[in-house]
Design a protein around this motif. Sequence first.
Motif, PDB file in Angstrom:
ATOM      1  N   CYS A 299     -11.154 -65.571  -5.264  1.00 38.71           N
ATOM      2  CA  CYS A 299     -12.416 -65.650  -6.300  1.00 38.71           C
ATOM      3  C   CYS A 299     -13.440 -66.517  -5.468  1.00 38.71           C
ATOM      4  O   CYS A 299     -14.658 -66.461  -5.391  1.00 38.71           O
ATOM      5  CB  CYS A 299     -11.929 -66.591  -7.387  1.00 38.71           C
ATOM      6  SG  CYS A 299     -13.533 -67.002  -8.450  1.00 38.71           S
ATOM      7  N   LEU A 300     -12.884 -67.593  -4.637  1.00 34.88           N
ATOM      8  CA  LEU A 300     -13.861 -68.663  -3.831  1.00 34.88           C
ATOM      9  C   LEU A 300     -14.407 -67.825  -2.626  1.00 34.88           C
ATOM     10  O   LEU A 300     -15.714 -67.989  -2.355  1.00 34.88           O
ATOM     11  CB  LEU A 300     -13.053 -69.770  -3.295  1.00 34.88           C
ATOM     12  CG  LEU A 300     -12.751 -70.733  -4.417  1.00 34.88           C
ATOM     13  CD1 LEU A 300     -11.512 -71.663  -4.021  1.00 34.88           C
ATOM     14  CD2 LEU A 300     -14.009 -71.373  -5.029  1.00 34.88           C
ATOM     15  N   CYS A 301     -13.808 -66.860  -2.183  1.00 28.13           N
ATOM     16  CA  CYS A 301     -14.123 -66.492  -1.068  1.00 28.13           C
ATOM     17  C   CYS A 301     -15.271 -65.113  -1.306  1.00 28.13           C
ATOM     18  O   CYS A 301     -16.418 -65.009  -0.725  1.00 28.13           O
ATOM     19  CB  CYS A 301     -12.856 -65.282  -0.240  1.00 28.13           C
ATOM     20  SG  CYS A 301     -11.907 -66.290   0.498  1.00 28.13           S
ATOM     21  N   ALA A 302     -15.173 -64.642  -2.757  1.00 30.73           N
ATOM     22  CA  ALA A 302     -16.081 -63.736  -3.030  1.00 30.73           C
ATOM     23  C   ALA A 302     -17.369 -64.370  -3.400  1.00 30.73           C
ATOM     24  O   ALA A 302     -18.348 -63.784  -3.304  1.00 30.73           O
ATOM     25  CB  ALA A 302     -15.471 -62.995  -4.219  1.00 30.73           C
ATOM     26  N   ALA A 303     -17.258 -65.559  -3.644  1.00 28.61           N
ATOM     27  CA  ALA A 303     -18.402 -66.351  -3.770  1.00 28.61           C
ATOM     28  C   ALA A 303     -19.142 -67.087  -2.696  1.00 28.61           C
ATOM     29  O   ALA A 303     -20.045 -67.819  -2.734  1.00 28.61           O
ATOM     30  CB  ALA A 303     -18.236 -67.517  -4.935  1.00 28.61           C
ATOM     31  N   GLY A 304     -18.634 -66.890  -1.764  1.00 28.22           N
ATOM     32  CA  GLY A 304     -19.065 -67.269  -0.339  1.00 28.22           C
ATOM     33  C   GLY A 304     -18.624 -68.562  -0.358  1.00 28.22           C
ATOM     34  O   GLY A 304     -19.193 -69.535   0.625  1.00 28.22           O
ATOM     35  N   HIS A 307     -14.622 -71.824   3.044  1.00 28.89           N
ATOM     36  CA  HIS A 307     -14.026 -73.320   3.474  1.00 28.89           C
ATOM     37  C   HIS A 307     -13.202 -73.751   2.302  1.00 28.89           C
ATOM     38  O   HIS A 307     -12.031 -74.334   2.669  1.00 28.89           O
ATOM     39  CB  HIS A 307     -15.176 -74.165   3.910  1.00 28.89           C
ATOM     40  CG  HIS A 307     -15.888 -73.845   5.038  1.00 28.89           C
ATOM     41  ND1 HIS A 307     -17.015 -72.653   5.026  1.00 28.89           N
ATOM     42  CD2 HIS A 307     -15.687 -74.205   6.184  1.00 28.89           C
ATOM     43  CE1 HIS A 307     -17.304 -72.562   6.258  1.00 28.89           C
ATOM     44  NE2 HIS A 307     -16.673 -73.418   7.138  1.00 28.89           N
ATOM     45  N   GLU A 308     -13.637 -73.773   1.028  1.00 24.92           N
ATOM     46  CA  GLU A 308     -12.805 -74.245  -0.050  1.00 24.92           C
ATOM     47  C   GLU A 308     -11.502 -73.274  -0.373  1.00 24.92           C
ATOM     48  O   GLU A 308     -10.465 -73.814  -0.655  1.00 24.92           O
ATOM     49  CB  GLU A 308     -13.472 -74.163  -1.267  1.00 24.92           C
ATOM     50  CG  GLU A 308     -14.715 -75.199  -1.226  1.00 24.92           C
ATOM     51  CD  GLU A 308     -15.690 -75.082  -2.441  1.00 24.92           C
ATOM     52  OE1 GLU A 308     -15.053 -75.361  -3.482  1.00 24.92           O
ATOM     53  OE2 GLU A 308     -16.917 -75.007  -2.523  1.00 24.92           O
ATOM     54  N   ALA A 309     -11.571 -71.989  -0.118  1.00 29.05           N
ATOM     55  CA  ALA A 309     -10.663 -71.094  -0.295  1.00 29.05           C
ATOM     56  C   ALA A 309      -9.396 -71.215   0.526  1.00 29.05           C
ATOM     57  O   ALA A 309      -8.220 -71.371   0.042  1.00 29.05           O
ATOM     58  CB  ALA A 309     -11.034 -69.526   0.203  1.00 29.05           C
ATOM     59  N   LEU A 310      -9.807 -71.606   2.044  1.00 27.06           N
ATOM     60  CA  LEU A 310      -8.718 -72.048   2.624  1.00 27.06           C
ATOM     61  C   LEU A 310      -7.850 -73.343   2.505  1.00 27.06           C
ATOM     62  O   LEU A 310      -6.781 -73.260   3.032  1.00 27.06           O
ATOM     63  CB  LEU A 310      -9.261 -72.106   4.526  1.00 27.06           C
ATOM     64  CG  LEU A 310      -9.852 -70.782   4.795  1.00 27.06           C
ATOM     65  CD1 LEU A 310     -10.499 -71.059   6.207  1.00 27.06           C
ATOM     66  CD2 LEU A 310      -8.727 -69.892   5.121  1.00 27.06           C
TER      67      LEU A 310
END
Length: 592
Positions: A299-304, A307-310
Amino acid sequence: MDRAAFENLDDPKRVIKKLQFSHKEMEEKIQKLAKLLNGADINLPEWIFSKTMRSARIKFCDYSITRVIIILGKLGNWRRVIQVIEWLQKRERFKSHKLRHIYTAALDALGKSRRPVEALNIFHAMQQHMSSYPDLVAYHSIAVTLGQAGHMKELFDVIDIMRSPPKKKFKTGVLENWDPRLEPDIVVYHAVLNACVRRKQWEGAFWVLQQLKEKGQQPSATTYGLVMEVMFSCGKYNLVHEFFRKLQKSFIPNSLTYRVLVNTLWKEGKTDEAILAVQEMEIRGIVGSASLYYDLARCLCAAGRSHEALKQIDKICKVANKPLVVTYTGLMQASLDSGNIQDGAYIFEKMKEICTPNLVTCNIMLKAYLEHGMFQEAKALFEQMSENANHLRRNSDYKMLVVPDTYTFNTMLDACVAEKRWDYFDDVYQRMLYRGYHFNPKRHLRMILEASKAGKERPLEITWKHLTDTDRIPSAPLIKERFCAKLEKDDYVAALTCITNNPPQDLQPFSKSSWLNLFKENSQRFQTDTIVRLMNEASNIVSNSSLPNPTLEYLMQSCKEFLFATDLSAADTDSLKNVFTVESQLVIANSR
């Protein structure tokens, strides 16, 4: 008292003992038999299969047969499970006291292998005998299998069978009051909800809730979670939130429930709310699953926000069973699906620091580079994969080094054609054939023809050699293109060799009209005197041959018609007299 029947049996030497296996020895023999069956050819003849079963030298009872089926089911060999059942049905001497248990084990094995049709056949076979008639465990097994496969109609048929008396009349004997009818329980209703998820039928979820209400049963937390999944799959996001609030009134939501909520907020574009939902779960002390944190990271990756996703990777690692490469690939794919190539490339580079990308990961990144016009980056990745192929020494190297496969080569070839980079196309195509991947007419023929017309003849030549070495017959478009390429270089002898060495079985692509269209479409590639010399050479071959050659005759006729439409010099006109003589002879021969 002296007779043998009255002899003293206190002496152990006089007692005849029956050989018996211990439970451990029996289990070892069963394990050995199951592995032997699993490794055998699936098309094993029936008599060899029976011989293999008897070779185990064990007594086939309910326990041993059930254990064999369970082991085969764990190995995923559902075909062999069915073969064991069929073999059992043909053994008239086999006396079973728990035949229902054997069939139920087969149902479970087929369900785990995702074979709903075969499981349904076994279920119907169970209804033919009283000793194997389905009980609640069997109904649970077939219901779960059908629900996971989304077979809604068949699942409701099973529920009807469950509630109805047997269609076949059995001799009940002392069991006069035997009644196998049962009412669906929560497990069966959950299977219905699973089917609703697959079929995207939100009405079925309300039917399940209504049935539970009529029976006075309270929906469990799992029930509400499945209902939320149904609503999510149907796009009813407002109902997902409504059932989540109902769930919170009576139960503590579990990790799977929060996962549905996170995915819903993801679809609604509410990334911050998804983060808050997970934080609320952690505050409650609920241990999140790997799939929950994985979906939040995507979800975080899709929102650009890669860095938070990792940062979610550490949480995933604590509870995950899948390799890290799968997790990173999923995050990368989520970024690419949202059109964020930079984040996808960033995750790809970060992944290399933690684990080695696999072939799927590299192919996804290669495709993404090309779709976003980053040809040089794709080329660099492809060259790196090709370089890895040069360092393969043993089979274990394949675990560490990623080398191109047929998808990799085809992706790069498509990109080269689209970018008109014919020099690199030539290089990539040669590497593909060198690595042992074959020419595929459906995929590569168009590319080869375009490269040849663009002036790159080498792909055409190596394809021709490749087909010759593998005893494959070139297709008509390939023959014609090589014919034109040789003719363009004034090598009319080699052009005719393309036809004479590969006589076509189908004359339609080599008819007079087909040849004439070929000359007209490629007229700028040929010189008039080359066509004249081609006709002369073709006439010599026809006149010196005792057998008719329709392909060359059509060629000569089309050349004649094509040349008459152009301005011929006197020398070219004189050279054609020999051709006209041959044509006259052919006409006389055909008239006879």
